[in-house]
Design a protein around this motif. Structure first.
Motif, mmCIF file in Angstrom:
data_model
loop_
_atom_site.group_PDB
_atom_site.id
_atom_site.type_symbol
_atom_site.label_atom_id
_atom_site.label_comp_id
_atom_site.label_asym_id
_atom_site.label_seq_id
_atom_site.Cartn_x
_atom_site.Cartn_y
_atom_site.Cartn_z
ATOM 1 N N LEU A 49 -14.434 12.704 -3.711
ATOM 2 C CA LEU A 49 -13.989 12.587 -2.319
ATOM 3 C C LEU A 49 -13.783 11.101 -2.065
ATOM 4 O O LEU A 49 -14.747 10.335 -1.979
ATOM 5 C CB LEU A 49 -15.039 13.165 -1.367
ATOM 6 N N ASN A 50 -12.526 10.676 -1.960
ATOM 7 C CA ASN A 50 -12.189 9.251 -1.878
ATOM 8 C C ASN A 50 -11.441 8.961 -0.590
ATOM 9 O O ASN A 50 -10.390 9.541 -0.319
ATOM 10 C CB ASN A 50 -11.343 8.838 -3.078
ATOM 11 N N PHE A 51 -12.004 8.049 0.217
ATOM 12 C CA PHE A 51 -11.340 7.599 1.434
ATOM 13 C C PHE A 51 -10.467 6.399 1.091
ATOM 14 O O PHE A 51 -10.974 5.360 0.659
ATOM 15 C CB PHE A 51 -12.361 7.204 2.496
ATOM 16 N N VAL A 52 -9.167 6.524 1.288
ATOM 17 C CA VAL A 52 -8.239 5.431 1.017
ATOM 18 C C VAL A 52 -7.905 4.764 2.344
ATOM 19 O O VAL A 52 -7.240 5.356 3.199
ATOM 20 C CB VAL A 52 -6.961 5.936 0.331
ATOM 21 N N LEU A 53 -8.383 3.534 2.527
ATOM 22 C CA LEU A 53 -8.139 2.825 3.772
ATOM 23 C C LEU A 53 -6.710 2.304 3.820
ATOM 24 O O LEU A 53 -6.069 2.087 2.795
ATOM 25 C CB LEU A 53 -9.116 1.665 3.928
ATOM 26 N N ARG A 54 -6.246 2.096 5.041
ATOM 27 C CA ARG A 54 -4.925 1.521 5.241
ATOM 28 C C ARG A 54 -4.859 0.159 4.544
ATOM 29 O O ARG A 54 -5.713 -0.700 4.752
ATOM 30 C CB ARG A 54 -4.650 1.372 6.732
ATOM 31 N N LYS A 55 -3.851 -0.040 3.719
ATOM 32 C CA LYS A 55 -3.711 -1.282 2.978
ATOM 33 C C LYS A 55 -2.949 -2.307 3.803
ATOM 34 O O LYS A 55 -2.306 -1.975 4.804
ATOM 35 C CB LYS A 55 -2.986 -1.030 1.654
ATOM 36 N N PRO A 56 -2.996 -3.571 3.394
ATOM 37 C CA PRO A 56 -2.209 -4.598 4.086
ATOM 38 C C PRO A 56 -0.746 -4.202 4.174
ATOM 39 O O PRO A 56 -0.160 -3.708 3.215
ATOM 40 C CB PRO A 56 -2.402 -5.830 3.205
ATOM 41 N N ASP A 57 -0.142 -4.405 5.349
ATOM 42 C CA ASP A 57 1.249 -4.021 5.567
ATOM 43 C C ASP A 57 2.162 -4.888 4.696
ATOM 44 O O ASP A 57 2.242 -6.108 4.891
ATOM 45 C CB ASP A 57 1.601 -4.204 7.047
ATOM 46 N N PRO A 58 2.865 -4.295 3.731
ATOM 47 C CA PRO A 58 3.716 -5.102 2.830
ATOM 48 C C PRO A 58 5.104 -5.361 3.393
ATOM 49 O O PRO A 58 5.941 -5.937 2.711
ATOM 50 C CB PRO A 58 3.783 -4.235 1.572
ATOM 51 N N SER A 59 5.377 -4.932 4.632
ATOM 52 C CA SER A 59 6.720 -5.085 5.185
ATOM 53 C C SER A 59 6.808 -6.171 6.249
ATOM 54 O O SER A 59 7.896 -6.423 6.765
ATOM 55 C CB SER A 59 7.185 -3.751 5.792
ATOM 56 N N THR A 60 5.678 -6.810 6.596
ATOM 57 C CA THR A 60 5.704 -7.805 7.657
ATOM 58 C C THR A 60 4.623 -8.853 7.437
ATOM 59 O O THR A 60 3.620 -8.601 6.759
ATOM 60 C CB THR A 60 5.505 -7.141 9.035
ATOM 61 N N ARG A 61 4.830 -10.051 8.008
ATOM 62 C CA ARG A 61 3.826 -11.107 7.896
ATOM 63 C C ARG A 61 2.599 -10.785 8.737
ATOM 64 O O ARG A 61 1.480 -11.143 8.371
ATOM 65 C CB ARG A 61 4.430 -12.435 8.354
ATOM 66 N N PHE A 62 2.815 -10.119 9.866
ATOM 67 C CA PHE A 62 1.686 -9.849 10.747
ATOM 68 C C PHE A 62 1.974 -8.600 11.569
ATOM 69 O O PHE A 62 3.052 -8.439 12.142
ATOM 70 C CB PHE A 62 1.439 -11.028 11.693
ATOM 71 N N THR A 63 1.006 -7.724 11.615
ATOM 72 C CA THR A 63 1.072 -6.567 12.503
ATOM 73 C C THR A 63 -0.312 -6.338 13.079
ATOM 74 O O THR A 63 -1.326 -6.672 12.454
ATOM 75 C CB THR A 63 1.546 -5.302 11.756
ATOM 76 N N ALA A 64 -0.357 -5.805 14.269
ATOM 77 C CA ALA A 64 -1.630 -5.553 14.934
ATOM 78 C C ALA A 64 -1.560 -4.216 15.653
ATOM 79 O O ALA A 64 -0.479 -3.760 16.051
ATOM 80 C CB ALA A 64 -1.963 -6.668 15.919
#
Length: 808
Positions: A241-256
């Protein structure tokens, strides 16, 4: 925490000043109609460098050393495109890329996603460092389902996953208790529970209880591989049972993003996230605060979660990164109820001074290295510094709290582990085959302190009024493991897998078991060492491009745990000859999808669990009754797990301007029974012999059915779900009538409904709302012998929530 926030602010400042854009390639990803394709994967072949196209189809790869490269662009529903280019020093290349639709896959996946049928999927046959082919597996995409994620509502989250039994006694959403195939849901301990591929439990081989669960608002996917995962992840019967967290957004310098939830009984949750990619760096961080008073009296909870991740591409072949996760919980536990109390009012509580806390810190390091275009290495180093703390009045629920000194129990966990994996592909007899191998080292220490004398207060206070704990145990566990597994592509339609895992486990326990009249009862140090091998075979046969038959046989193993060796009460007796359990899982099934309107997976399973450890009530010669923990012989679980999701509008009408309705059913029949096991008791001076043969395994309902319907129109969706769960027994003797303390007896069948809806505006604003336990059904899934009881642990009644989200 101040250090944690300082690191985040420093990283943000660094990215805000920007990096000099030297070498790079940029452009747009377009479809055949020249519309932008968002989320396409853009990578440099044979390197660790890659990004995704943004919402407008733009992509940018920066800081590329001068040289010749192959750029690969791929996205579900399109044919992958690869082209070569050469870049010079301080050169920026502009390159737009046109993707051609793959009609079959486009229809099967992209349309299913756009019409709301993408919440439940399966893992790829081969990923970078694992083989999934031939295994029963599920992939839960949380962004695609309507559920109360703020409260980690497991009933909704696992609604489409067949055969998952759930203990619903933790309304705070802090701890997850799930299992399958007749196994125990106790803090999910029959699963190998991981986050981003590394362990998050105190000790998988010594104490695998999952006290930590990440906030579901940051979990991108939940990966479940049934018992066939034991070769690659460890010998647990339940699997991975593996929880995969949201990874760094590879499409933008910064998102929030900020997600804020309010709900019944004072619920307030705020989740705040940042992430992005800048040149060779990528980063992400989140913080969640959740608190409320709980549906039951004395059910207050207050939690803090924080996580930070940063990765750096050292060069084209090497990428390194680190993660840090922190959790702090403050939970008031209402305790259990008797059957009479539950019938009167399941929301009541007779325990006002019971508290529970689990501070948890999980650091990890990760490194990926490209040896060659076909060979990759991954190294993970991880650990935990954690605690399990409780204080309260823990006598039987039939006893009134005397408001005197409370019992304090504290566990301290210190662990370290590392896993090295190699993945490669190679040609043989005209076909490409895949091999994955790995080595694992794990060292865990548990310092268990129990039965301490605490104060007589009402707050969460773990201080002692006496100098020491009557029980003070040290448990050390050392684990070495190595595995190798190969996937053979026999033909274009048939593939076979075969592998072996070697395990070496060394466990040692020492310390003070009890203190009687001030005299400590010192344990003779006990060391257990075992070495064993696990074998596995599997295969798939593709009947069509989107459907397949699959089967797998894999051995499993469960070592004796620290909780097996230490009785929860002085009257309990431990079998001195307690043995490790072993067995295997077998699966045979058919899965896939038909066009864009039907998704299905149906399978038969068979699980043999030899020398299963459990607790049974025995009667001594003097007539006294005691709990005896021993190997209860062999249990056999077999049955059927099936999932089907159907879109009737697409099937019979095609396109619709009024939205789409899809129906789903997750069905499981689980027949988990004990085999031959003779037990002896004394009644009226007479020796009475009986046998567990034919008795059902405790906490294993035969019927686990969940049904649902989702309506989706553009950016609006609404889901209704019904859970229909059969009765279960709380002990191996299959007691129907409850005892006075409500720790044994029948767990009745129940049905419960949930309704959730969501709306997204311009992909930036979201509104979610719902009602859990729509009909306010009174039910329970567990009778607890100790924490968080003892007694009946009621599930929550009707609750309401509303969530507002913003992305920028």
């Amino acid at each position: 925490m101040r250090v944690f926030y300082s690191v985040i602010l420093l990283i943000l400042f660094s990215f805000s000043i920007g990096f000099a854009q030297q070498n790079g390639i940029k452009g747009k990803i377009l479809d055949s109609s020249e519309n932008p394709v968002a989320g396409a994967s853009v990578s440099l072949v044979g390197t660790v460098r890659g990004v995704q196209s943004d919402q407008n189809g733009n992509y940018l790869l920066q800081d590329i050393p001068a040289g010749k490269y192959d750029l690969k662009v791929s996205f579900i529903g399109f044919e992958a495109q690869t082209f070569s280019f050469e870049i010079k020093k301080e050169e920026i290349i502009n390159k737009d890329i046109l993707l051609q639709e793959d009609e079959i896959w486009m229809e099967s996946f992209e349309l299913m996603a756009s019409r709301g049928m993408n919440g439940q999927g399966r893992l790829p046959e081969v990923e970078d460092f694992r083989i999934n082919a031939g295994r029963k597996n599920e992939l839960i995409r949380l962004a695609e389902i309507d559920a109360n994620l703020a409260m980690n509502n497991s009933r909704q989250i696992f609604g489409r996953t067949p055969g998952i039994s759930i203990w619903e006694n933790d309304g705070s959403g802090i701890q997850l208790g799930v299992a399958s195939r007749g196994l125990s849901p106790n803090r999910s301990w029959e699963f190998n529970v991981r986050m981003n591929g590394y362990d998050i439990t105190p000790d998988p081989m010594g104490y695998p209880e999952a006290y930590f669960t990440p906030p579901m608002e940051v979990v991108e996917n939940i990966e479940i591989i049934r018992g066939a995962s034991s070769l690659q992840y460890g010998p647990q019967f339940g699997g991975l049972l593996n929880f995969v967290l949201r990874k760094p957004d590879p499409s933008t310098r910064f998102t929030a993003e900020t997600i804020n939830t309010v709900g019944s009984y004072g619920l307030f949750s705020t989740f705040n996230y940042i992430g992005g990619t800048e040149g060779k760096w990528d980063y992400t961080a989140y913080y969640q605060k959740r608190r409320g008073n709980g549906w039951r009296e004395n059910g207050f909870f207050n939690t803090d979660h924080a996580h930070f991740e940063v990765n750096y591409a050292v060069n084209n072949r090497l990428k390194i990164g680190t993660e840090m996760t922190y959790m702090y919980t403050e939970t008031q536990q209402p305790g259990g109820l008797t059957d009479t109390q539950f019938a009167e009012d399941p929301s009541q509580s007779t325990r006002s001074r019971n508290w529970f806390s689990t501070p948890w810190f999980l650091p990890s390091l990760n490194a990926d290295y490209i040896v060659s275009p076909k060979t990759k290495l991954n190294l993970k180093a991880f650990g935990s510094i954690a605690q399990r703390n409780s204080v309260g009045f823990m006598k039987a629920i039939t006893e009134v709290d005397d408001m005197g000194n409370r019992q304090v129990d504290r566990d301290l966990y210190h662990t370290f582990g590392t896993e090295l994996r190699l993945s490669t592909s190679y040609p043989l007899f005209g076909k490409e085959h895949n091999l994955v191998s790995g080595y694992r080292f794990y060292k865990g220490n548990i310092d268990r302190n129990q039965r301490g004398v605490g104060n007589a207060g009402t707050d969460m206070n773990f201080d002692l009024t006496e100098s020491s704990y009557p029980r003070d145990l040290d448990f050390d566990n050392l684990n070495h493991a190595a595995f190798v597994e190969n996937m053979f592509n026999v033909t274009d339609k048939l593939l076979l897998t075969a592998g072996v895992r070697l395990e070496h486990i060394s466990s040692q326990m020492k310390g003070i078991l009890n203190t009687v009249n001030g005299v400590p009862q010192v344990l003779e140090p006990e060391t257990r060492t075992r070495t064993f091998a696990l074998l596995g075979l599997g295969g798939e046969y593709h009947l069509t491009k989107t459907t397949e038959l699959y089967s797998n046989f894999t051995q499993a193993y469960r070592p004796v745990l620290i909780s097996d060796l230490t009785p929860p009460a002085t009257t309990d007796v431990i079998d001195p000859n307690l043995q490790d359990a072993s067995g295997y899982n077998f699966d045979f099934g058919y899965r896939g999808n038909v066009s864009s309107f039907l998704n299905f997976d149906a399978s038969f399973f068979y699980l043999k669990y030899a020398d299963r450890i459990g607790t049974i009530t025995q009667t001594a010669a003097d007539g006294t009754r005691f709990q005896y923990r021993t190997n209860l012989g062999t249990s056999i679980s077999q049955g059927v797990e099936a999932f089907v999701e159907f879109d009737p509008i697409t099937a019979f009408v095609g396109n619709s301007t009024f939205g789409y309705i899809h129906l789903f059913a997750s069905l499981a029949y689980v027949n988990a029974e004990y085999q031959d096991f003779e037990r002896t008791s004394v009644s009226d001076g007479e020796v009475v012999k009986s046998n567990l043969a034919g008795n059902r395994v405790e906490n294993a309902p035969r019927k686990i059915n969940r049904y649902g319907a989702t309506y989706r129109f553009k950016d609006f969706s609404m889901t209704w779900q019904l859970s229909d769960i059969g009765e279960a027994f709380s002990d191996a003797t299959n007691s129907v009538e409850p005892n006075a303390a409500a720790t044994s007896g029948l767990i009745p069948a129940y049905t419960v409904q949930d309704l959730s809806a969501s709306y997204t505006y311009k992909k930036k604003y979201s509104l979610k709302s719902g009602v859990n336990n729509l009909s306010n059904t009174a039910y329970f899934t567990r009778r607890a012998g100790g924490y968080p009881g003892p007694g009946i642990m009621p599930a929550d009644g009707r609750t309401f929530y509303m969530t507002l989200g913003l992305k920028f």
